[in-house]
Design an enzyme around this catalytic site. Sequence first.
Site, short mmCIF file in Angstrom:
data_model
loop_
_atom_site.label_atom_id
_atom_site.label_comp_id
_atom_site.label_asym_id
_atom_site.label_seq_id
_atom_site.Cartn_x
_atom_site.Cartn_y
_atom_site.Cartn_z
CB SER A 97 -0.96 -0.04 1.19
OG SER A 97 -1.99 0.90 1.04
CG ASP A 227 -6.82 -3.22 -3.23
OD1 ASP A 227 -7.47 -2.43 -2.52
OD2 ASP A 227 -5.59 -3.35 -3.15
CG HIS A 256 -5.60 -2.62 0.52
ND1 HIS A 256 -4.97 -2.17 -0.63
CD2 HIS A 256 -5.01 -1.94 1.55
CE1 HIS A 256 -4.06 -1.27 -0.32
NE2 HIS A 256 -4.05 -1.12 0.99
#
Length: 291
Positions: A97, A227, A256
Amino acid sequence: MPFITTDDGTEIFYKDWGARGAQTIVFHHGWPLSADDWDNQLLFFRAKGFRVVAHDRRGHGRSGQPDTGNDMDTYAADVIALARALDLKDAIHVGHSTGGGEVARYVARAEPGRVSKAVLISAIPPVMVKSDTNPGGTPIEVFDGFRTALMANRSQFYLDVASGPFYNFNKPGVEPIQGLIDNWWRQGMMGGANAGYDCIKVFSETDLTEDLKQIDVPVLVIHSEDDQVVPYADAGPLAVKLLRNGTLKTYQGLPHGCMTTHPDLINADILAFIGKEAISPQAENAEPALA
């Protein structure tokens, strides 16, 4: 606990496990978490004989909480300082991320000989926010809503993220795992509210296009079409097109936070990319159970 101190006096906490002469893997966490988010990977790769390193980004976890430096350039500079302090050579950098954005900027600026490969998981590059040049991006109003929710009740906001879109626990048929939710909340609340707030701008508006173009080491990009936090179409496929030596691994059905919910798949992918084992047969276009 081990710390380094940056040029502006910020203490950066890090974990450093395994034999010093072994191949090193450095893990970079996402917002608003800490090195603890990599628990499974740290234990798995240590057991495989690797040296594993993970730090708490400034303002996060056990690191210092300065009022300045919550920007991608400073995050990368902190990693440069960490790599120097630990004398990391030919390391493999894995980022999730926001941590994937940190990896992209760091690797593009790393000192010669410090990096051999990189892995981006559910990562923010090239850029998240919608604009004239990024029409498929996420509208700025979404990120404004994050800031409003954080200011109003950070604790509740973090619970809502962890129990909802981060792990796809808001999807039908996906059974919430309370331990993951609690651990996400714990990590988030360890960090500074100012860093949590400022980092929303960092992960949503930082354009990493030029960083990706400059990276010349092999990069594995892992992203799921399901995601809900960093939409697939505006991230993984675009990032790999900008890389000189990039490989895209696409999943369906994963959230995610896939390396936490499905470490068996993600660890196998990383291990195969490093060159130790074949990629797990379930990985390519898999639809694993999410419970």
